[in-house]
Design an enzyme around this catalytic site. Structure first.
Site, PDB file in Angstrom:
ATOM      1  CB  SER A 225      -3.235   3.963   6.785  1.00  0.00           C
ATOM      2  OG  SER A 225      -3.916   3.937   5.603  1.00  0.00           O
TER       3      SER A 225
ATOM      4  CG  HIS B 133     -12.501  -3.470   2.619  1.00  0.00           C
ATOM      5  ND1 HIS B 133     -13.001  -2.590   1.474  1.00  0.00           N
ATOM      6  CD2 HIS B 133     -11.404  -3.473   2.624  1.00  0.00           C
ATOM      7  CE1 HIS B 133     -11.941  -2.268   1.098  1.00  0.00           C
ATOM      8  NE2 HIS B 133     -10.792  -2.636   1.623  1.00  0.00           N
TER       9      HIS B 133
ATOM     10  CG  HIS C  90      -8.734   5.826   2.770  1.00  0.00           C
ATOM     11  ND1 HIS C  90      -8.710   7.172   2.410  1.00  0.00           N
ATOM     12  CD2 HIS C  90      -7.509   5.301   3.108  1.00  0.00           C
ATOM     13  CE1 HIS C  90      -7.194   7.317   2.496  1.00  0.00           C
ATOM     14  NE2 HIS C  90      -6.546   6.166   2.729  1.00  0.00           N
TER      15      HIS C  90
ATOM     16  CB  VAL D 193      -3.851  11.696   9.693  1.00  0.00           C
ATOM     17  CG1 VAL D 193      -5.329  12.560   9.395  1.00  0.00           C
ATOM     18  CG2 VAL D 193      -4.010  10.927  10.736  1.00  0.00           C
TER      19      VAL D 193
ATOM     20  N   GLY E 269      10.585   0.180   0.799  1.00  0.00           N
ATOM     21  CA  GLY E 269      10.775  -1.104   1.526  1.00  0.00           C
ATOM     22  C   GLY E 269       9.822  -1.263   2.761  1.00  0.00           C
ATOM     23  N   GLY E 270       8.637  -0.913   2.857  1.00  0.00           N
ATOM     24  CA  GLY E 270       7.820  -0.995   3.890  1.00  0.00           C
ATOM     25  C   GLY E 270       7.270  -2.344   4.001  1.00  0.00           C
TER      26      GLY E 270
END
Length: 298
Positions: free
Chosen positions: A90, A94, A104, A107, A256-257
């Protein structure tokens, strides 16, 4: 299904993308390796206060769990209760200069597993562009590159995935798109694993090509407090979308990442105003009238 090859591709994509971005910015990304107590982990690579990027991240994660969270089974309720593994890259960037758009890309591969049953896997991903001041040649270039990335998979693939992106990155409570779109896809399983994996590779490999020329055109444009103020205001929309609608953010939080890695997509400086609208005829108003609208950019 060859999840090992997917993981090897994703870690290589992260490294190659960071190399390209470091060449653009002239600063190095910080690498932060982490483990998840429930299973899996990842590598978060961040840049803050760079020469160009005010904040950005290119993250790889591979997490496992005993039960798929609700955000992952919304479109596949029959998979509820299965264990899972999810892996992906990911990216969110910015830039400081308001004339350089935010970008952004994501995959990913999901695998849902259950004893005595064959694993069920699917891919997702895409890329999209969020300008603060619109330039038609930038939007056209980004969309052309998205089209080219999908060209080997049939002409209608880009048409479908562009429409999907326009519909997905839409703030329903604001009745406006987040940006000028790009491509988006999820729950991708047809026609087969190898073709889907090839499509995902093509999307990931085209990100720098889609974005770098735009950066080069805009990074040295002069700006002042007015432009920075509008950029911060529009960044508020980005935050709203990520926290209210984004499936990846919801999945990360529900499973819970690692919070720091999930929320690396947030811009560092943001503003909100009550019922503000740009004055007619200004560059800020043109963003709304000419760019925050569904168009065939190519």
């Amino acid at each position: 299904m060859d999840s090992v090859s997917v993981k090897n591709y994703l870690t290589g994509l992260q490294d190659r993308t960071i190399g390209g971005l470091e060449a653009i910015d002239g600063s190095l990304f910080r690498r932060d390796t982490w483990a998840r107590p429930e299973g899996g982990g990842g590598v978060s690579c961040l840049i803050e206060d760079g020469n160009l990027f005010e904040r950005g991240g290119v993250n790889f994660s591979h997490v496992t769990g005993n039960t798929l969270p609700a955000s992952a089974t919304a479109a596949r309720p029959e998979l509820a209760g299965r264990s899972f593994q999810a892996m992906g890259v990911s990216l969110v960037l910015h830039p400081r200069n308001p004339f350089v758009p935010t970008v952004h890309m994501n995959v990913r591969l999901f695998v849902a597993e259950k004893p005595g049953a064959a694993p069920v896997s699917w891919f997702g991903g895409g890329m999209d562009l969020t300008p603060y001041y619109g330039f038609e040649e930038d939007a056209a270039h980004f969309h052309r590159t998205c089209r080219d990335a999908l060209a080997p998979f049939g002409a209608q693939t880009h048409v479908k995935f562009k429409k999907w992106c326009d519909e997905y990155f839409y703030l329903k409570h604001r009745k406006e798109p987040r940006g000028v779109g790009g491509i988006f896809f999820d729950d991708l399983v047809e026609p087969d694993f190898d073709t889907c994996f090839a499509l995902v590779r093509s999307v990931g490999d085209h990100l720098v090509e889609a974005y770098a020329p735009i950066v080069e055109r805009r990074k040295d444009l002069p700006y002042g407090e007015r432009e920075r103020d509008f950029q911060a205001y529009r960044r508020g929309r980005y935050v709203e979308f990520n926290l209210v609608y984004d499936r990846g953010t919801l999945f990360g939080l529900q499973s819970g990442g690692r919070t720091e890695s999930i929320l690396m997509s947030m811009p560092p400086v943001v503003k909100w105003r009550y019922d503000w609208k740009p004055a007619s005829g200004t560059p800020e108003a043109r963003l709304y009238t000419d760019f925050l609208t569904v168009r065939d950019w190519v």
